[in-house]
Design an enzyme around this catalytic site. Sequence first.
Site, PDB file in Angstrom:
ATOM      1  N   ASN A  50       0.842  -1.207   0.000  1.00 17.90           N
ATOM      2  CA  ASN A  50       0.000   0.000   0.000  1.00 17.90           C
ATOM      3  C   ASN A  50       0.875   1.254   0.000  1.00 17.90           C
ATOM      4  O   ASN A  50       0.600   2.230  -0.717  1.00 17.90           O
ATOM      5  CB  ASN A  50      -0.903   0.039   1.241  1.00 17.90           C
ATOM      6  CG  ASN A  50      -1.919  -1.088   1.270  1.00 17.90           C
ATOM      7  OD1 ASN A  50      -2.162  -1.736   0.246  1.00 17.90           O
ATOM      8  ND2 ASN A  50      -2.498  -1.346   2.422  1.00 17.90           N
ATOM      9  N   ALA A 256      -5.769   1.462   5.437  1.00 17.81           N
ATOM     10  CA  ALA A 256      -4.624   1.983   4.669  1.00 17.81           C
ATOM     11  C   ALA A 256      -4.488   3.504   4.706  1.00 17.81           C
ATOM     12  O   ALA A 256      -3.623   4.042   4.023  1.00 17.81           O
ATOM     13  CB  ALA A 256      -4.632   1.484   3.221  1.00 17.81           C
ATOM     14  N   ALA A 257      -5.312   4.196   5.505  1.00 17.39           N
ATOM     15  CA  ALA A 257      -5.102   5.647   5.654  1.00 17.39           C
ATOM     16  C   ALA A 257      -3.714   5.891   6.258  1.00 17.39           C
ATOM     17  O   ALA A 257      -2.992   6.806   5.841  1.00 17.39           O
ATOM     18  CB  ALA A 257      -6.191   6.255   6.523  1.00 17.39           C
ATOM     19  N   GLY A 258      -3.333   5.045   7.206  1.00 13.72           N
ATOM     20  CA  GLY A 258      -2.000   5.170   7.817  1.00 13.72           C
ATOM     21  C   GLY A 258      -0.888   4.889   6.814  1.00 13.72           C
ATOM     22  O   GLY A 258       0.201   5.476   6.899  1.00 13.72           O
ATOM     23  N   ASP A 259      -1.155   3.993   5.868  1.00 16.63           N
ATOM     24  CA  ASP A 259      -0.144   3.685   4.834  1.00 16.63           C
ATOM     25  C   ASP A 259       0.031   4.886   3.904  1.00 16.63           C
ATOM     26  O   ASP A 259       1.156   5.217   3.505  1.00 16.63           O
ATOM     27  CB  ASP A 259      -0.564   2.447   4.032  1.00 16.63           C
ATOM     28  CG  ASP A 259      -0.765   1.236   4.932  1.00 16.63           C
ATOM     29  OD1 ASP A 259      -0.065   1.152   5.967  1.00 16.63           O
ATOM     30  OD2 ASP A 259      -1.618   0.401   4.615  1.00 16.63           O
ATOM     31  N   GLY A 294     -11.260   0.471  -0.045  1.00  9.27           N
ATOM     32  CA  GLY A 294     -10.155  -0.410  -0.447  1.00  9.27           C
ATOM     33  C   GLY A 294      -8.804   0.207  -0.176  1.00  9.27           C
ATOM     34  O   GLY A 294      -8.662   1.425  -0.067  1.00  9.27           O
TER      35      GLY A 294
HETATM   36  O1  RIB Z   1      -2.825  -0.960   6.629  1.00 17.56           O
HETATM   37  C1  RIB Z   1      -3.826  -1.658   5.931  1.00 17.56           C
HETATM   38  C2  RIB Z   1      -3.351  -3.013   5.542  1.00 17.56           C
HETATM   39  O2  RIB Z   1      -3.141  -3.784   6.710  1.00 17.56           O
HETATM   40  C3  RIB Z   1      -4.332  -3.817   4.735  1.00 17.56           C
HETATM   41  O3  RIB Z   1      -4.217  -3.580   3.351  1.00 17.56           O
HETATM   42  C4  RIB Z   1      -4.031  -5.245   5.144  1.00 17.56           C
HETATM   43  O4  RIB Z   1      -3.445  -5.995   4.144  1.00 17.56           O
HETATM   44  C5  RIB Z   1      -3.125  -5.140   6.359  1.00 17.56           C
HETATM   45  O5  RIB Z   1      -1.848  -5.433   6.043  1.00 17.56           O
END
Ligand code: RIB
Length: 319
Positions: A50, A256-259, A294
């Site tokens: 991500n 995935a907001a943190g990603d 997503g």
């Molecule tokens: O940070 C979100 C992610 O955490 C998801 O996409 C999931 O795969 C987990 O790894």
Amino acid sequence: MTNAAVFRPKVVVIGSINMDLVVRCQRLASPGETLPGTSLQEIPGGKGANQAVAAARLGGDVTMVGKVGNDAFATTLLNSLRQAGVHTDHVATAADCGSGIAIIQVENSGQNSIIVVPGANALVSVDDVHRAEAAIAAADVVLLQLEIPVETVAAAVQLARRHQVPVIVDPAPARTDLPAEILSADWLCPNETEAEVLSGFSVSTPVDAANAATALRTTDQTTVVVTLGDQGAVCHTGEATLHLEAFPVTPVDTTAAGDAFAAALGIAIAKDCLPAMAVRYAAAAGALAATQPGAQPGMPTANAVDQLLDNYSPSQHLL
Ligand code: RIB
């Protein structure tokens, strides 16, 4: 950040690649409870992948280091990275092992709960990191998370440091046994839950986050940013502690907001932004990611982040 768009920072992401099996539901199930879901989707995810996709959408020249399994998910996972323009030469296929899988519930409020089965991510080794040394040495920033073995993360921090490349560690999922090398990364960016686990302090307000960040800053070179969802983010550099309020968005899916936050922080740092500006850019990317469903499909573009920053400026003040 618009006028710096011609510079494409080199970003190396070392981390997990998962297939997310996402169930939408009215609310998250409690222990022992059975609830109806409204949909089930397979969506490429994994904290590492991500971040790689987000960094590429934000204009980075991104190399992913990781592993997929010997299964049908691998093709979809690799395609998602490649379609975003991420270099996958350092993504290996593990024999006799499945790809990482995340089982995710997302409720109507956008909040989620996640269980990860690591699969091939558990096999990302110190040797895999050393094989990527040339890419790491040439990078402007290295991004790490904790869904691969902790010794691999520690080796990556050391190698990046040897080449004087700044390292951001997103300590997710949180664990209490992190070695000092990892905690001494240039940037640590836990969310409130991870900050609690790592610091042992309870974190529910910006002041709590500032206390946790101070405790987590164990070396002079480290800056700690604690993300607080709708309460914004707190950044502790050692010289100052800054609270940035949240961008006013309506969350659809916070997965995935943190990603997105970590990836955008990496892009901003690679462009030599000062901490306050870097955290603002990261918070804008994280907020936008939460407005889309997503993980990888919901990652914002550089234009979208610039537009949000042009239209809204959350207040920030010293704590
Ligand atoms: O940070 C979100 C992610 O955490 C998801 O996409 C999931 O795969 C987990 O790894």
